[in-house]
Design a protein around this motif. Structure first.
Motif, PDB file in Angstrom:
ATOM      1  N   PRO A  34      -9.137 -23.576 -37.715  1.00 35.87           N
ATOM      2  CA  PRO A  34     -10.552 -23.211 -37.840  1.00 35.87           C
ATOM      3  C   PRO A  34     -11.139 -23.696 -39.161  1.00 35.87           C
ATOM      4  N   GLY A  35     -12.352 -24.209 -39.099  1.00 35.04           N
ATOM      5  CA  GLY A  35     -13.105 -24.513 -40.304  1.00 35.04           C
ATOM      6  C   GLY A  35     -13.739 -23.236 -40.833  1.00 35.04           C
ATOM      7  N   LEU A  36     -14.345 -23.321 -41.994  1.00 40.76           N
ATOM      8  CA  LEU A  36     -14.936 -22.124 -42.598  1.00 40.76           C
ATOM      9  C   LEU A  36     -16.110 -21.588 -41.796  1.00 40.76           C
ATOM     10  N   MET A  37     -16.907 -22.479 -41.188  1.00 38.98           N
ATOM     11  CA  MET A  37     -18.024 -22.015 -40.357  1.00 38.98           C
ATOM     12  C   MET A  37     -17.498 -21.257 -39.138  1.00 38.98           C
ATOM     13  N   THR A  38     -16.440 -21.775 -38.527  1.00 45.49           N
ATOM     14  CA  THR A  38     -15.824 -21.086 -37.391  1.00 45.49           C
ATOM     15  C   THR A  38     -15.329 -19.712 -37.822  1.00 45.49           C
ATOM     16  N   ALA A  39     -14.635 -19.648 -38.954  1.00 45.54           N
ATOM     17  CA  ALA A  39     -14.107 -18.370 -39.426  1.00 45.54           C
ATOM     18  C   ALA A  39     -15.223 -17.398 -39.791  1.00 45.54           C
ATOM     19  N   ALA A  40     -16.302 -17.907 -40.368  1.00 43.81           N
ATOM     20  CA  ALA A  40     -17.417 -17.038 -40.761  1.00 43.81           C
ATOM     21  C   ALA A  40     -18.155 -16.470 -39.543  1.00 43.81           C
ATOM     22  N   THR A  41     -18.247 -17.275 -38.473  1.00 44.47           N
ATOM     23  CA  THR A  41     -18.989 -16.833 -37.284  1.00 44.47           C
ATOM     24  C   THR A  41     -18.094 -16.223 -36.210  1.00 44.47           C
ATOM     25  N   GLY A  42     -16.804 -16.573 -36.240  1.00 40.02           N
ATOM     26  CA  GLY A  42     -15.894 -16.134 -35.182  1.00 40.02           C
ATOM     27  C   GLY A  42     -16.001 -16.981 -33.926  1.00 40.02           C
ATOM     28  N   HIS A  43     -16.703 -18.106 -34.020  1.00 44.35           N
ATOM     29  CA  HIS A  43     -16.908 -18.985 -32.864  1.00 44.35           C
ATOM     30  C   HIS A  43     -16.273 -20.341 -33.134  1.00 44.35           C
ATOM     31  N   HIS A  44     -15.412 -20.771 -32.224  1.00 42.72           N
ATOM     32  CA  HIS A  44     -14.702 -22.041 -32.386  1.00 42.72           C
ATOM     33  C   HIS A  44     -15.662 -23.229 -32.401  1.00 42.72           C
ATOM     34  N   PHE A  45     -15.312 -24.232 -33.184  1.00 43.14           N
ATOM     35  CA  PHE A  45     -16.081 -25.477 -33.297  1.00 43.14           C
ATOM     36  C   PHE A  45     -17.553 -25.182 -33.617  1.00 43.14           C
ATOM     37  N   ALA A  46     -17.774 -24.276 -34.567  1.00 46.93           N
ATOM     38  CA  ALA A  46     -19.127 -23.797 -34.867  1.00 46.93           C
ATOM     39  C   ALA A  46     -19.906 -24.666 -35.846  1.00 46.93           C
ATOM     40  N   ARG A  47     -19.242 -25.534 -36.570  1.00 44.98           N
ATOM     41  CA  ARG A  47     -19.963 -26.356 -37.564  1.00 44.98           C
ATOM     42  C   ARG A  47     -20.987 -27.229 -36.843  1.00 44.98           C
ATOM     43  N   PRO A  48     -22.218 -27.283 -37.308  1.00 46.94           N
ATOM     44  CA  PRO A  48     -23.268 -28.039 -36.613  1.00 46.94           C
ATOM     45  C   PRO A  48     -22.930 -29.502 -36.331  1.00 46.94           C
ATOM     46  N   GLY A  49     -22.190 -30.180 -37.190  1.00 49.70           N
ATOM     47  CA  GLY A  49     -21.857 -31.587 -36.954  1.00 49.70           C
ATOM     48  C   GLY A  49     -20.691 -31.806 -36.000  1.00 49.70           C
ATOM     49  N   ASN A  50     -20.026 -30.721 -35.585  1.00 54.08           N
ATOM     50  CA  ASN A  50     -18.888 -30.872 -34.692  1.00 54.08           C
ATOM     51  C   ASN A  50     -19.379 -31.184 -33.290  1.00 54.08           C
ATOM     52  N   ARG A  51     -18.751 -32.139 -32.648  1.00 56.62           N
ATOM     53  CA  ARG A  51     -19.221 -32.625 -31.339  1.00 56.62           C
ATOM     54  C   ARG A  51     -18.477 -32.018 -30.155  1.00 56.62           C
ATOM     55  N   PHE A  52     -17.633 -31.009 -30.380  1.00 51.17           N
ATOM     56  CA  PHE A  52     -16.831 -30.455 -29.293  1.00 51.17           C
ATOM     57  C   PHE A  52     -17.686 -29.985 -28.120  1.00 51.17           C
ATOM     58  N   TRP A  53     -18.659 -29.135 -28.377  1.00 44.80           N
ATOM     59  CA  TRP A  53     -19.448 -28.549 -27.280  1.00 44.80           C
ATOM     60  C   TRP A  53     -20.265 -29.602 -26.543  1.00 44.80           C
ATOM     61  N   PRO A  54     -20.977 -30.511 -27.237  1.00 40.72           N
ATOM     62  CA  PRO A  54     -21.678 -31.572 -26.506  1.00 40.72           C
ATOM     63  C   PRO A  54     -20.734 -32.474 -25.702  1.00 40.72           C
ATOM     64  N   VAL A  55     -19.582 -32.809 -26.281  1.00 42.00           N
ATOM     65  CA  VAL A  55     -18.636 -33.672 -25.575  1.00 42.00           C
ATOM     66  C   VAL A  55     -18.032 -32.948 -24.376  1.00 42.00           C
ATOM     67  N   LEU A  56     -17.758 -31.667 -24.521  1.00 37.53           N
ATOM     68  CA  LEU A  56     -17.234 -30.885 -23.395  1.00 37.53           C
ATOM     69  C   LEU A  56     -18.205 -30.940 -22.221  1.00 37.53           C
ATOM     70  N   HIS A  57     -19.478 -30.824 -22.518  1.00 40.19           N
ATOM     71  CA  HIS A  57     -20.496 -30.885 -21.465  1.00 40.19           C
ATOM     72  C   HIS A  57     -20.650 -32.303 -20.916  1.00 40.19           C
TER      73      HIS A  57
END
Length: 186
Positions: A34-57
């Motif tokens: 987990p990155g710090l944004m993920t740890a702070a929010t509790g949501h995986h791949f939460a950093r705005p520049g991370n492309r996981f969610w768009p690529v998953l879709h």
């Protein structure tokens, strides 16, 4: 979402983030850590520049673009998320080779317990280090964990400039096709 400042992110260092898992998933995606944004929010791949969610879709795994805060919807789609190393850091290069190897052992036990059809490690270097597979490349691997097959995908981090969202989505779509070939259409 509340805007997080540098102090909020630093306070999240070394935090653990719960997995999003269930027994018998079609694909268990495995990040590096987990990155710090993920740890702070509790949501995986939460950093705005991370492309996981768009690529998953874009690859067809999800019927719509999910937000990190909607990660709880993944198990109903036969998908889950875990990490090789559980502790949060600002950058993956803060992790030691020993942490990766220990993470590989823990991940193996987790996969043996949950029995997903596919383990998708997002990051070839993380896979190589965690499993001692120095010559691994992106794509399906010969190694299995019980009946679980392994596929290595490109890391969706915005720092991974070698892959565009389009080429990354194509790589993820190959896994999706293979996963559906095992399960049949969703």
């Amino acid at each position: 979402m509340t805007r997080l400042g540098p102090a909020d992110l630093e306070a999240a260092r070394d935090r653990l983030v719960p997995d999003v898992v269930a027994d018998g998933l079609r694909v268990l995606f495995c990040g590096i850590n987990p990155g710090l944004m993920t740890a702070a929010t509790g949501h995986h791949f939460a950093r705005p520049g991370n492309r996981f969610w768009p690529v998953l879709h874009r690859s067809g795994f999800t019927p719509r673009l999910l937000k990190p805060s909607e990660q709880h919807e993944l198990p109903a789609l036969g998908l889950g998320i875990t990490n090789v190393v559980a502790r949060a850091t600002a950058r993956a290069d803060e992790l030691s080779a020993q942490e990766y190897r220990e993470g590989g052992r823990i991940l193996t036990a987790k996969v043996e317990r949950l029995r997903p059809r596919w383990l998708a490690v997002v990051g070839v270097t993380a896979y190589r280090t965690a499993f001692g597979e120095r010559r691994a490349v992106i794509g399906p691997q010969e190694r299995t964990i019980g009946d679980t097959r392994i596929w290595v995908l490109p890391n969706p981090s915005g720092l991974n400039a070698h892959w565009t969202a389009q080429t990354m989505a194509a790589a993820y779509a190959e896994l999706r096709a293979a996963a559906h070939g095992v399960d049949g259409p969703s």
